[in-house]
Design a protein around this motif. Structure first.
Motif, PDB file in Angstrom:
ATOM      1  N   ILE A   7       8.614  20.709  16.532  1.00  0.00           N
ATOM      2  CA  ILE A   7       8.556  19.631  15.372  1.00  0.00           C
ATOM      3  C   ILE A   7       8.792  18.482  15.915  1.00  0.00           C
ATOM      4  CG2 ILE A   7       8.773  19.186  13.015  1.00  0.00           C
ATOM      5  CD1 ILE A   7       9.401  22.283  12.576  1.00  0.00           C
ATOM      6  N   VAL A   8       7.979  17.485  16.017  1.00  0.00           N
ATOM      7  CA  VAL A   8       8.251  16.207  16.788  1.00  0.00           C
ATOM      8  C   VAL A   8       8.372  15.194  15.538  1.00  0.00           C
ATOM      9  CG1 VAL A   8       7.251  17.058  18.928  1.00  0.00           C
ATOM     10  CG2 VAL A   8       5.800  15.508  17.251  1.00  0.00           C
ATOM     11  N   GLU A   9       7.875  15.267  14.476  1.00  0.00           N
ATOM     12  CA  GLU A   9       7.975  14.182  13.410  1.00  0.00           C
ATOM     13  C   GLU A   9       7.739  14.697  12.180  1.00  0.00           C
ATOM     14  OE1 GLU A   9       5.708   9.900  12.715  1.00  0.00           O
ATOM     15  OE2 GLU A   9       6.444  10.351  14.465  1.00  0.00           O
ATOM     16  N   TYR A  10       8.347  14.156  11.118  1.00  0.00           N
ATOM     17  CA  TYR A  10       8.021  14.452   9.862  1.00  0.00           C
ATOM     18  C   TYR A  10       8.119  13.303   9.082  1.00  0.00           C
ATOM     19  CZ  TYR A  10       9.178  15.801   4.960  1.00  0.00           C
ATOM     20  OH  TYR A  10       9.373  16.098   3.642  1.00  0.00           O
ATOM     21  N   GLY A  11       6.786  12.944   8.355  1.00  0.00           N
ATOM     22  CA  GLY A  11       6.465  11.624   7.871  1.00  0.00           C
ATOM     23  C   GLY A  11       6.532  11.407   6.634  1.00  0.00           C
ATOM     24  N   VAL A  12       7.093  10.630   5.847  1.00  0.00           N
ATOM     25  CA  VAL A  12       7.025  10.554   4.263  1.00  0.00           C
ATOM     26  C   VAL A  12       6.400   9.107   3.801  1.00  0.00           C
ATOM     27  CG1 VAL A  12       8.198  10.651   1.940  1.00  0.00           C
ATOM     28  CG2 VAL A  12       8.898  11.891   4.115  1.00  0.00           C
ATOM     29  N   ASP A  13       5.198   9.238   2.983  1.00  0.00           N
ATOM     30  CA  ASP A  13       4.372   8.123   2.722  1.00  0.00           C
ATOM     31  C   ASP A  13       4.637   7.972   1.426  1.00  0.00           C
ATOM     32  OD1 ASP A  13       2.999   6.541   4.888  1.00  0.00           O
ATOM     33  OD2 ASP A  13       2.860   8.558   5.682  1.00  0.00           O
ATOM     34  N   LEU A  14       5.210   6.864   0.579  1.00  0.00           N
ATOM     35  CA  LEU A  14       5.413   6.621  -0.566  1.00  0.00           C
ATOM     36  C   LEU A  14       4.471   5.599  -1.163  1.00  0.00           C
ATOM     37  CD1 LEU A  14       7.280   7.048  -3.191  1.00  0.00           C
ATOM     38  CD2 LEU A  14       8.746   5.257  -2.335  1.00  0.00           C
ATOM     39  N   GLY A  15       3.510   5.873  -1.967  1.00  0.00           N
ATOM     40  CA  GLY A  15       2.594   4.980  -2.423  1.00  0.00           C
ATOM     41  C   GLY A  15       2.773   3.954  -3.519  1.00  0.00           C
ATOM     42  N   GLY A  16       2.441   2.771  -3.055  1.00  0.00           N
ATOM     43  CA  GLY A  16       2.751   1.776  -4.093  1.00  0.00           C
ATOM     44  C   GLY A  16       2.316   1.852  -5.390  1.00  0.00           C
ATOM     45  N   PRO A  17       2.836   1.275  -6.544  1.00  0.00           N
ATOM     46  CA  PRO A  17       2.197   1.686  -7.855  1.00  0.00           C
ATOM     47  C   PRO A  17       0.491   1.353  -8.099  1.00  0.00           C
ATOM     48  CG  PRO A  17       4.291   0.410  -8.021  1.00  0.00           C
ATOM     49  CD  PRO A  17       3.847   0.370  -6.514  1.00  0.00           C
ATOM     50  N   GLY A  18      -0.040   2.144  -8.545  1.00  0.00           N
ATOM     51  CA  GLY A  18      -1.404   2.162  -8.895  1.00  0.00           C
ATOM     52  C   GLY A  18      -2.215   2.567  -7.775  1.00  0.00           C
ATOM     53  N   VAL A  42       0.896  -1.095  -0.022  1.00  0.00           N
ATOM     54  CA  VAL A  42       0.192   0.154   0.137  1.00  0.00           C
ATOM     55  C   VAL A  42       0.862   1.189   0.197  1.00  0.00           C
ATOM     56  CG1 VAL A  42      -1.696   1.377   1.276  1.00  0.00           C
ATOM     57  CG2 VAL A  42      -1.802  -1.266   1.354  1.00  0.00           C
ATOM     58  N   ALA A  43       1.976   1.233   1.020  1.00  0.00           N
ATOM     59  CA  ALA A  43       2.735   2.463   1.134  1.00  0.00           C
ATOM     60  C   ALA A  43       4.034   2.169   1.572  1.00  0.00           C
ATOM     61  CB  ALA A  43       2.316   3.603   1.611  1.00  0.00           C
ATOM     62  N   HIS A  44       4.977   2.528   1.588  1.00  0.00           N
ATOM     63  CA  HIS A  44       6.346   2.677   2.153  1.00  0.00           C
ATOM     64  C   HIS A  44       6.278   4.000   3.059  1.00  0.00           C
ATOM     65  CE1 HIS A  44      10.586   3.092   3.536  1.00  0.00           C
ATOM     66  NE2 HIS A  44      10.513   1.789   3.282  1.00  0.00           N
ATOM     67  N   SER A  45       6.306   3.676   4.352  1.00  0.00           N
ATOM     68  CA  SER A  45       6.432   4.907   5.397  1.00  0.00           C
ATOM     69  C   SER A  45       7.622   5.110   6.150  1.00  0.00           C
ATOM     70  CB  SER A  45       5.258   4.669   6.357  1.00  0.00           C
ATOM     71  OG  SER A  45       5.053   5.719   7.128  1.00  0.00           O
ATOM     72  N   THR A  46       8.019   6.349   6.143  1.00  0.00           N
ATOM     73  CA  THR A  46       9.255   6.801   6.794  1.00  0.00           C
ATOM     74  C   THR A  46       8.847   8.004   7.943  1.00  0.00           C
ATOM     75  OG1 THR A  46      10.714   6.192   5.091  1.00  0.00           O
ATOM     76  CG2 THR A  46      11.643   7.376   6.740  1.00  0.00           C
ATOM     77  N   SER A  47       9.112   7.718   9.164  1.00  0.00           N
ATOM     78  CA  SER A  47       9.141   8.545  10.125  1.00  0.00           C
ATOM     79  C   SER A  47      10.595   9.298  10.633  1.00  0.00           C
ATOM     80  CB  SER A  47       8.409   8.185  11.554  1.00  0.00           C
ATOM     81  OG  SER A  47       7.040   7.842  11.017  1.00  0.00           O
ATOM     82  N   TRP A  48      10.645  10.565  10.414  1.00  0.00           N
ATOM     83  CA  TRP A  48      11.612  11.330  10.849  1.00  0.00           C
ATOM     84  C   TRP A  48      11.615  11.818  12.083  1.00  0.00           C
ATOM     85  CZ3 TRP A  48      16.120  10.159   7.831  1.00  0.00           C
ATOM     86  CH2 TRP A  48      15.795   9.817   6.615  1.00  0.00           C
ATOM     87  N   ILE A  49      12.457  11.512  13.228  1.00  0.00           N
ATOM     88  CA  ILE A  49      12.132  11.844  14.491  1.00  0.00           C
ATOM     89  C   ILE A  49      13.461  12.691  15.139  1.00  0.00           C
ATOM     90  CG2 ILE A  49      11.308  11.436  16.890  1.00  0.00           C
ATOM     91  CD1 ILE A  49       9.869   8.995  15.493  1.00  0.00           C
ATOM     92  N   GLU A  94      15.722   4.687  -6.104  1.00  0.00           N
ATOM     93  CA  GLU A  94      15.450   4.368  -4.398  1.00  0.00           C
ATOM     94  C   GLU A  94      14.208   4.216  -4.236  1.00  0.00           C
ATOM     95  OE1 GLU A  94      15.979   6.808  -0.049  1.00  0.00           O
ATOM     96  OE2 GLU A  94      16.206   8.002  -1.858  1.00  0.00           O
ATOM     97  N   ASP A  95      13.012   4.855  -4.909  1.00  0.00           N
ATOM     98  CA  ASP A  95      11.656   4.552  -4.691  1.00  0.00           C
ATOM     99  C   ASP A  95      11.528   2.994  -4.990  1.00  0.00           C
ATOM    100  OD1 ASP A  95      11.085   7.156  -3.961  1.00  0.00           O
ATOM    101  OD2 ASP A  95      10.488   7.553  -5.897  1.00  0.00           O
ATOM    102  N   ALA A  96      11.922   2.442  -6.213  1.00  0.00           N
ATOM    103  CA  ALA A  96      11.854   1.404  -6.457  1.00  0.00           C
ATOM    104  C   ALA A  96      12.401   0.351  -5.431  1.00  0.00           C
ATOM    105  CB  ALA A  96      12.548   0.805  -7.961  1.00  0.00           C
ATOM    106  N   GLN A  97      13.320   0.731  -4.841  1.00  0.00           N
ATOM    107  CA  GLN A  97      14.201  -0.394  -3.672  1.00  0.00           C
ATOM    108  C   GLN A  97      13.182  -0.401  -2.574  1.00  0.00           C
ATOM    109  OE1 GLN A  97      17.933   0.986  -2.097  1.00  0.00           O
ATOM    110  NE2 GLN A  97      18.242  -1.122  -1.383  1.00  0.00           N
ATOM    111  N   LEU A  98      12.585   0.816  -2.141  1.00  0.00           N
ATOM    112  CA  LEU A  98      11.841   0.865  -0.973  1.00  0.00           C
ATOM    113  C   LEU A  98      10.570   0.038  -1.368  1.00  0.00           C
ATOM    114  CD1 LEU A  98      12.421   4.488   0.271  1.00  0.00           C
ATOM    115  CD2 LEU A  98      13.311   2.287   1.002  1.00  0.00           C
ATOM    116  N   LEU A  99       9.967   0.095  -2.425  1.00  0.00           N
ATOM    117  CA  LEU A  99       8.581  -0.551  -2.859  1.00  0.00           C
ATOM    118  C   LEU A  99       8.704  -1.697  -3.427  1.00  0.00           C
ATOM    119  CD1 LEU A  99       6.942   2.661  -4.795  1.00  0.00           C
ATOM    120  CD2 LEU A  99       6.356   1.649  -2.394  1.00  0.00           C
TER     121      LEU A  99
END
Length: 252
Positions: A230-241, A143-150, A199-204
């Motif tokens: 600021i306590v967190e920065y989140g990045v969600d990368l959606g899967g293809p489609g 569904v998504a690859h999710s990264t939280s930066w804290i 990098e996206d391809a590797q994560l997904l």
């Protein structure tokens, strides 16, 4: 079912009930939903309300009408969630998972902050930052690859944040708010799309030599507490489609 207390309109309650059954896999693709007449009897609503519920499910891409047969459950990937939607879900249910989802590949490390992350967290580039990664999946795949930066300062308060395992006792934001006594007060969301990078391809977990034709959805969310930190920065990368969808009530 029909007797449950709910502030939503009757058609929305009916649609939400079947959307949950579809998302959780209890209603498999190809299953026919009850007819309009049957729905109106089961839920004690008018046929117009039952028809409106089915129309909402069709508009949401969950079912399709087949002339002379009925309304059939479709087999489509669920939309991805933004970090903010996952935060809302975690606050309501204690879990950031969507219906039918699971998470795995949990990784955590203290790393130098990339420029984009440093800017989002308002810290110096290269400063230590906690990076937490996980993959959300459903029966269709990622569904998504999710990264939280804290910020690294929270590592001493909550050592669990630096461990490569699923968090217990709440989401990272809930744990930080509990440890500091400062709840999340607001957030800043962005949505964009981009062509797949290596990098996206590797994560997904994709083959970079055979990238999908469509762009991937990228959602970011910056969370700020009641002190203005600021306590967190989140990045969600959606899967293809995967698409991103949000819904809200509109007052007339």
């Amino acid at each position: 079912m029909a007797g449950q207390a709910d502030n939503r309109a009757p058609y929305a309650r009916i649609a939400a009930h079947y959307a949950e059954l579809i998302a959780s896999g209890q209603l498999q693709p190809g299953t026919l939903l009850p007819s309009i007449k049957k729905l109106s009897e089961e839920w004690n609503v008018s046929t117009a309300t039952a028809e409106k519920a089915l129309r909402k499910l069709r508009n949401d891409g969950l079912v399709r009408g087949i002339h002379g047969i009925g309304t059939e459950v479709m087999d489509l990937p669920a939309p991805m969630s933004s970090g903010s939607q996952r935060q809302d879900r975690g606050r309501r249910t204690g879990s950031s998972w969507g219906s039918g989802e699971r998470s795995d590949s949990h990784q955590a490390a203290v790393v130098p902050a990339p420029a984009e992350v440093a800017e989002a967290l308002d810290i110096e580039p290269g400063s230590d930052v906690i990076r937490r990664r996980r993959v959300y999946r459903d029966r269709h795949g990622i569904v998504a690859h999710s990264t939280s930066w804290i910020p690294a300062r929270y590592a001493k308060l909550i050592p669990q944040l630096t461990m490569s395992e699923r968090l217990t006792g709440g989401t990272s934001l809930q744990l930080i708010a509990e440890a500091t006594g400062h709840p999340i007060s607001h957030r800043i969301d962005t949505a964009s799309a981009r062509l797949l990078t290596a990098e996206d391809a590797q994560l997904l977990e994709l083959d970079p030599s055979d990238p999908p034709a469509e762009p991937v959805v990228v959602m970011t969310a910056k969370f700020v507490n009641s002190e203005g930190s600021i306590v967190e920065y989140g990045v969600d990368l959606g899967g293809p489609g995967r698409t991103w969808r949000t819904e809200s009530e509109v007052s007339s």
